[in-house]
Design an enzyme around this catalytic site. Sequence first.
Site, short mmCIF file in Angstrom:
data_model
loop_
_atom_site.label_atom_id
_atom_site.label_comp_id
_atom_site.label_asym_id
_atom_site.label_seq_id
_atom_site.Cartn_x
_atom_site.Cartn_y
_atom_site.Cartn_z
N ASP A 18 0.82 -1.22 0.00
CA ASP A 18 0.00 0.00 0.00
C ASP A 18 0.85 1.27 0.00
O ASP A 18 0.43 2.30 0.53
CB ASP A 18 -0.95 0.03 1.22
CG ASP A 18 -1.81 -1.21 1.30
OD1 ASP A 18 -2.29 -1.64 0.24
OD2 ASP A 18 -1.98 -1.75 2.40
N LYS A 21 2.20 2.21 -5.11
CA LYS A 21 2.90 1.75 -6.33
C LYS A 21 2.08 2.01 -7.59
O LYS A 21 2.64 2.32 -8.63
CB LYS A 21 3.19 0.24 -6.23
CG LYS A 21 4.16 -0.14 -5.15
CD LYS A 21 4.36 -1.63 -5.06
CE LYS A 21 3.15 -2.38 -4.54
NZ LYS A 21 2.77 -2.10 -3.15
N GLY A 45 -4.09 -4.16 -4.32
CA GLY A 45 -5.10 -3.13 -4.63
C GLY A 45 -4.39 -1.85 -4.99
O GLY A 45 -3.66 -1.30 -4.19
N GLN A 229 2.06 -5.93 -3.17
CA GLN A 229 2.41 -6.00 -1.75
C GLN A 229 3.76 -5.29 -1.52
O GLN A 229 4.12 -4.44 -2.32
CB GLN A 229 2.44 -7.45 -1.24
CG GLN A 229 1.06 -8.11 -1.18
CD GLN A 229 0.63 -8.72 -2.49
OE1 GLN A 229 1.41 -9.39 -3.15
NE2 GLN A 229 -0.59 -8.50 -2.88
#
Length: 429
Positions: A18, A21, A45, A229
Amino acid sequence: MAGKRNDNVAVIGAQWGDEGKGKIVDLLCDRFDVVARYQGGHNAGHTVRFWEKHYSLKLIPSGILHADKLCLLGNGMVIDPEALLEEIESLRSLGVKIDTNLKVSDSAHCILPYHKALDLAREEAAGAAKIGPTRRGIGPAYETKVSRYGIRIADLLDPDVLREKIEFACAEKNPVLQTVYGKTPFDARKLYDDYTRYGEVLAKRIINGPVLINGLIREGKRVMFEGAQGTLLDVDHGTYPFVTSSNTVVGGICTGLGVAPKHIDQVVGVAKAYTTRVGGGAFPTELHDATGDHLRKRGNEYGTVTGRPRRTGWLDLAVLRTAVMLNGIDAIALTKLDVLDDCEEIPVCTSYNVHGERWTTFPAFAVAHHDYKPEYKTRKGWKQPTVGITEFAKLPQTAKDYIRYIEDEIGCTITIISTGPRREETIQR
Ligand code: IMP
């Protein structure tokens, strides 16, 4: 900053995911022909915003928002075909072009509903030992891959193999789900019908990933490797067992795409100006107070995939040094600087005291024992808005000092600074 033409660049999270990126990949995209993912699945996400548009990406690389980029889902990924098809439809409904620009490696592994059910059931049963997964079946799918009984994307195109593999899997997973966890079993026939249909829809996208990407590299095309991640969620190098089940570090690119190390020319690490993590596990600089709540609110720190509130804390230089070391990071993109705008003071963790010894990188063993104390240096805050600033020279002096201090401590330059969620709210040095 991506250097000379023909450089292939990896964009990798330097913390616990988070880090932003998606925005950085989107920003750098123009310089590349191909954007490829090498690990993870729809546990990732990415949110990308520009002007009034807001895109949420999970499986598909952010490069898909640029119509002329080829996007590849690599063999190191675990793919839920249903989630992939939904994501394609939802992006199309926002006007994103998805035709021959999205390819899927035939040797990526499939996530099946029993993987998801096992992820959920284990989490419910784990009690205090909860890992806090995204509940997408990622861990169980990687387990099946390593056990050598996984269903690969190519199997979706071979009805006999697919039927046999699904029946075999159900014969094993159903009793576990029923007897160990008291859950409903899966009907192998229905799974077979569903996955055959997914195969039919995806068939035109399924290719030999390593042959495609190496061919493109030979032709001189430039590739961006998009990490999902973050470094400290790597299954080998992260805060095990509170990690994801893949290799998020740069080495994952070689196995997860079939690309040799010599083709990875540059590594950009993405780090937030503070730290967050979701799920369980060590987080030495975590804040449990009003400042932590403030960072969460101001930084909108809620998971893109699960909506869970993220844990928040100060920047941890030991984490960043570990990420620089493991990935050979050449440059850092520092995101969410503006979230610190209201802070009077900004403590930064410089090292840990582990039984009287000073550690400047993340001590893997300490994850289990919690027997380390973060040591801080407090920096002055700038107490001025930096939102939307696009030139380094226009930042308040104390914000410039904060950035230079980080660079000195981790031995790596910060070449991108993000001052807001939008593409245009960025400083490039
Ligand atoms: P899994 O990847 O769903 O198995 O989750 C394992 C751990 O990784 C959990 O702590 C998750 O919260 C974390 N995780 C997985 N994907 C992401 C991500 O994209 N961002 C941040 N944390 C993640």
